[in-house]
Design an enzyme around this catalytic site. Sequence first.
Site, PDB file in Angstrom:
ATOM      1  CG  ASP A  52       9.361  -5.978   3.492  1.00 56.58           C
ATOM      2  OD1 ASP A  52      10.559  -6.337   3.470  1.00 56.58           O
ATOM      3  OD2 ASP A  52       8.659  -6.406   3.043  1.00 56.58           O
TER       4      ASP A  52
ATOM      5  CG  ASP B 229      15.364  27.571 -28.243  1.00 60.38           C
ATOM      6  OD1 ASP B 229      14.942  27.311 -29.104  1.00 60.38           O
ATOM      7  OD2 ASP B 229      14.864  28.393 -28.211  1.00 60.38           O
TER       8      ASP B 229
ATOM      9  CD  GLU C  41       0.552  -1.491   3.047  1.00 63.18           C
ATOM     10  OE1 GLU C  41      -0.213  -2.321   2.687  1.00 63.18           O
ATOM     11  OE2 GLU C  41       0.931  -1.135   4.135  1.00 63.18           O
TER      12      GLU C  41
HETATM   13  P1  ATP Z   1      17.854  30.536 -31.698  1.00 64.02           P
HETATM   14  O1  ATP Z   1      18.832  30.144 -31.956  1.00 64.02           O
HETATM   15  O2  ATP Z   1      17.418  30.683 -30.164  1.00 64.02           O
HETATM   16  O3  ATP Z   1      16.008  30.339 -32.109  1.00 64.02           O
HETATM   17  P2  ATP Z   1      18.202  33.237 -33.029  1.00 64.02           P
HETATM   18  O4  ATP Z   1      18.518  34.388 -31.925  1.00 64.02           O
HETATM   19  O5  ATP Z   1      19.330  32.746 -33.923  1.00 64.02           O
HETATM   20  O6  ATP Z   1      17.712  32.139 -31.717  1.00 64.02           O
HETATM   21  P3  ATP Z   1      15.964  34.792 -33.379  1.00 64.02           P
HETATM   22  O7  ATP Z   1      15.937  35.368 -32.445  1.00 64.02           O
HETATM   23  O8  ATP Z   1      14.891  34.464 -33.896  1.00 64.02           O
HETATM   24  O9  ATP Z   1      16.499  33.333 -33.456  1.00 64.02           O
HETATM   25  O10 ATP Z   1      16.806  35.553 -34.701  1.00 64.02           O
HETATM   26  C1  ATP Z   1      16.361  35.331 -35.676  1.00 64.02           C
HETATM   27  C2  ATP Z   1      17.557  36.380 -36.129  1.00 64.02           C
HETATM   28  O11 ATP Z   1      17.169  37.400 -36.227  1.00 64.02           O
HETATM   29  C3  ATP Z   1      18.615  36.129 -36.493  1.00 64.02           C
HETATM   30  O12 ATP Z   1      19.274  35.256 -36.914  1.00 64.02           O
HETATM   31  C4  ATP Z   1      19.134  37.848 -36.228  1.00 64.02           C
HETATM   32  O13 ATP Z   1      19.389  37.467 -38.236  1.00 64.02           O
HETATM   33  C5  ATP Z   1      17.618  38.193 -36.453  1.00 64.02           C
HETATM   34  N1  ATP Z   1      18.102  38.880 -35.244  1.00 64.02           N
HETATM   35  C6  ATP Z   1      17.929  38.721 -34.292  1.00 64.02           C
HETATM   36  N2  ATP Z   1      18.047  39.443 -33.347  1.00 64.02           N
HETATM   37  C7  ATP Z   1      17.780  40.841 -33.812  1.00 64.02           C
HETATM   38  C8  ATP Z   1      17.525  42.065 -33.141  1.00 64.02           C
HETATM   39  N3  ATP Z   1      18.298  42.075 -31.489  1.00 64.02           N
HETATM   40  N4  ATP Z   1      17.052  42.411 -34.009  1.00 64.02           N
HETATM   41  C9  ATP Z   1      17.416  42.469 -35.101  1.00 64.02           C
HETATM   42  N5  ATP Z   1      17.320  41.594 -35.567  1.00 64.02           N
HETATM   43  C10 ATP Z   1      17.671  40.022 -35.160  1.00 64.02           C
END
Ligand code: ATP
Length: 855
Positions: free
Chosen positions: A694, A324, A282
């Site tokens: 036990d 991610d 139990e």
């Molecule tokens: P993850 O791998 O966690 O998805 P990531 O940064 O690659 O992160 P996002 O944050 O969606 O993914 O960003 C996607 C794209 O947007 C990046 O590859 C970059 O080119 C652009 N990016 C990221 N941060 C910014 C920002 N603060 N301002 C403008 N463009 C950005």
Amino acid sequence: MNWWQSSLQDIFKNLSTSQQGLTDDSAKSRLTEVGPNELIEKKRKPPLTIFLNQFKDFMIVVLLAAAVIAGIAGDLTDTLIIAVIVVLNAIVGFVQENKAEEAMEALKKISALHAQVRRNGSRVTLPAAELVPGDMVELEAGNVVPADIRLAEVHGLRINESALTGESVPAEKSDRALPEAELSLGDRINMAYKSTLVTNGRAVGVVIATGMSTEIGSIAKMLQQGEDVTPLQKRMADFGSKLSYLVLLICVVFFGVGYLMDEDPLNMLLTSISLAVAAIPEALPALITVALASGAKRLVKKNALIRKLSAVETLGSVTFICSDKTGTLTQNKMKVVRSEDDSAETLIDGLSAFECCLALNHDVKASADKKFTGDPTEIALIEFFHERHPGGGSEKRIAQLERVAELPFDSERKLMTTLHKFNDRFLVTCKGAVESVIAILADQTKAASILDKATESAKDGIRVIAFAYKVVDHFPGTINSENIERGLVFAGLAGMIDPPREEAKVAIGECKTAGIKVVMITGDHPATAAYVARQVGMLSDGELVVTGKELQQMSDDEFGEKVEKVRVYARVSPEQKLRIVKTLQSKKHFVSMTGDGVNDAPSLKAANIGVAMGITGTDVSKEASDMVLLDDNFATIVKAVKEGRHIYDNIRKFVKYIMTCNGAEIWTMFLAPLVGLPIPLLPIHILWINLVTDGLPGLALGSEAAEPDMMKRPPRKTNESLFAGGIGFHIAWVGLLMAGVTLGTEAWAVHSQMPHWQTMVFMVLSLSQLGHVMGIRSDRQSLFRLGLFSNKPLLGAVLFTFILQVGVIYLPVANKIFKTQPLTIYELFISIALSLVVLVAVEIEKLFKRRPVAH
Ligand code: ATP
């Protein structure tokens, strides 16, 4: 007071507060007055109830009743001893259950939400439970609204109120007083309600209700959240109740046989009920909770915060980990290593358009000592700007270009845009992913060459951000993407690196041997993503890189065929994560998915284990998750998977131990009369074995170290029975063997007319169980290899139990109570030797398991 109708001044007056919020003192006294801002989900059971519940067990009641009858009819000491043992049993049960409740409570506390509050005129972060009416609270996208709030200042605020209204489209909010006295919840657009989700914008508001006085608090059914019963607990409870019937049946037969053999009926009754109490497991569900909850506690120390207990159990079954990239697989320490200034003009004295974009388009905050906080991508860009322009001169000039509007970055558009005063005109700056920026350029002639350059860089693992700008004469009417992010002029590129985490590489290696596939899901460029994936060892030849666009064009069937081979998803939007999870699940995979944004919530919920980021994650993603990574680190997921497998292994060992012991007790008692032997043990002997031999060593099995091959075997199937992998068989044969040895001892001792035969039987059964527990410490490794001292708590428990057992036999008081007799050295030696048979047999079983299987 009608909060949405009244003016802010009236509300502030009514709540004796102001824009600056409350002082700590007044907040404190209000907190004692109104209580914490918490929904009372389920009252914790008071300890006394937990204790009394231990006696609710039907069999225990029957046992006590039988003991009383037996006592009245004959020996009262028996009754007393049984009562004492039952109370001891209840205490052990109580301690275990109480521990489980406490652990669950502690888990809830550390995963509590926080809120940004104005206290004593400055902004502080507090546990949401400490909010009181009158507090000024700041909200931003990604927050869960911590209390009922009247909004005082709103910037593009939108809130998903589906928890309250059922409406899934986020509601647009305002800070103006509303004229109508009667308004439905969804129409009160200047209010924000507890537990709803901020999807866009930001706001400041005043708390008007907390805890159970909030709207959500008044919806009773929301509070009856189902208890977190894990699949294993449920299966164990089902199994336990089925087993009870079987045990009861055996006990009835046992009683019948004894009766026919002219045994004393009252004594037989007591014996069979004791047997039933001992053999029905139990306590197993409670013990499983303790094992899972203490596992969750250990995981917090390893930076994995468990939000749902079932996650601990199911972690071991993960077959796909979707992660991610930025910050999880990489260090999120960006540095600009390449740049190209393509500006056609100098916008302000000495600063090109590219440099103006660099300096203006970000949300980085600098502290007095020049420490930057904000998005690591933007910090890298700002640092790069400062490298190009050391000294404060250019900063002053830049500061003149006051920001008047902005379109924040989001992972859908992959763009960020700001709008600045530029003399009597306006400057629009924009940065983002190269494809996104190219798509909004006025002049498309250079598009192909820009893209080529970016792709070249991406192949070296460099993340490229593109910049563009335009100067407009008038302030645009509405600030939205369609209106502003178009017709821009290209300004340049900046490329940065983000080194992978060393520990991610090691963790991915472990996943490989453990049969777990690791997949990267990123918003980044496919070439950058593939480069990083190769560096951390998660992408090899024959495995696929798929972009969001390609994914969009794939039919479900097509994607289904490929999904198990894809290792990198690049340029995907959060919405597509859901499709990835669902498709993997349709292939019978058990998926763990990470996420940090508001849009990640659906995929985290859909995943078997949703994992949110503790540092960069939004409240919404954390709420949707089963586990939060306190360090945002991929390696932590793998640590959690390991711990999950380890805990499950230990639970299985525990079940193996308890069930084998119980089986042996049943067999011994049941078979003896059938082979013409006297009833081997007295009720107190059985209860003693159940409580001591036990219990203690079984618990200490929980401290057993992980099996060395734990991460070298494939994931466990989620629907796999607890008795799979030979455990059921082990329980059956070792239980029978243990009973056989015990009955053999009895037969031999009875036939040799040894006066102490019953004490010997008692001794052999107890000690065999101690031998057994040592044997099953590992599934395959021999005890000699493990070393006696490698699980000290277990060794301690075994020695302690041994001493108790010897005490029961040699102490005169115990002799009276337990009706035992001191054994001679010879008898003791024989008993110990016979008890070792089971240990030796289990060691031989493991030897067979270790032998390589011939093909
Ligand atoms: P993850 O791998 O966690 O998805 P990531 O940064 O690659 O992160 P996002 O944050 O969606 O993914 O960003 C996607 C794209 O947007 C990046 O590859 C970059 O080119 C652009 N990016 C990221 N941060 C910014 C920002 N603060 N301002 C403008 N463009 C950005």
